[in-house]
Design a protein around this motif. Sequence first.
Motif: not given
Length: 132
Positions: A79-94
């Motif tokens: 969760n930490v890694r995914v949320m960090d990536a989404l903070r850098r680029k919001p709207g990325l699909p998971v």
Amino acid sequence: MAEINVVPYIDVTLVLLIIFMVTAPLLQTGVDVDLPQAEARTVDPQQDLPIIVSIDAEGRLFVDAGNEEDVEVDSDELNVRVMDALRRKPGLPVLIRGDRTVDYGKVVIVMASLKNAGVPSVGLMTSPVRDE
């Protein structure tokens, strides 16, 4: 001459209808998932690469945030890694890429964990059907 009084039956029916209308929304729980369609589109190469969470046959978790190789993580670090990536680029699909032999429960646990962490949309990856 006996007559049947239907008013009590109508009252019971209306009460049951109200009970079902109230309880039906309470019974709907689950994880919102974007399931792939039979004729799915491929990912647009011009678009940013999605965040891919992989689950191998042994149940190990790997994260590919688009700019790195698959990195093995535990369930807390996921969760930490995914949320960090989404903070850098919001709207990325998971997207979740699960091995076909992995336990279905493991995939559901990962999906629920991502949704609870605040991921707006989780998709499942599939392989195209091969003509034999």
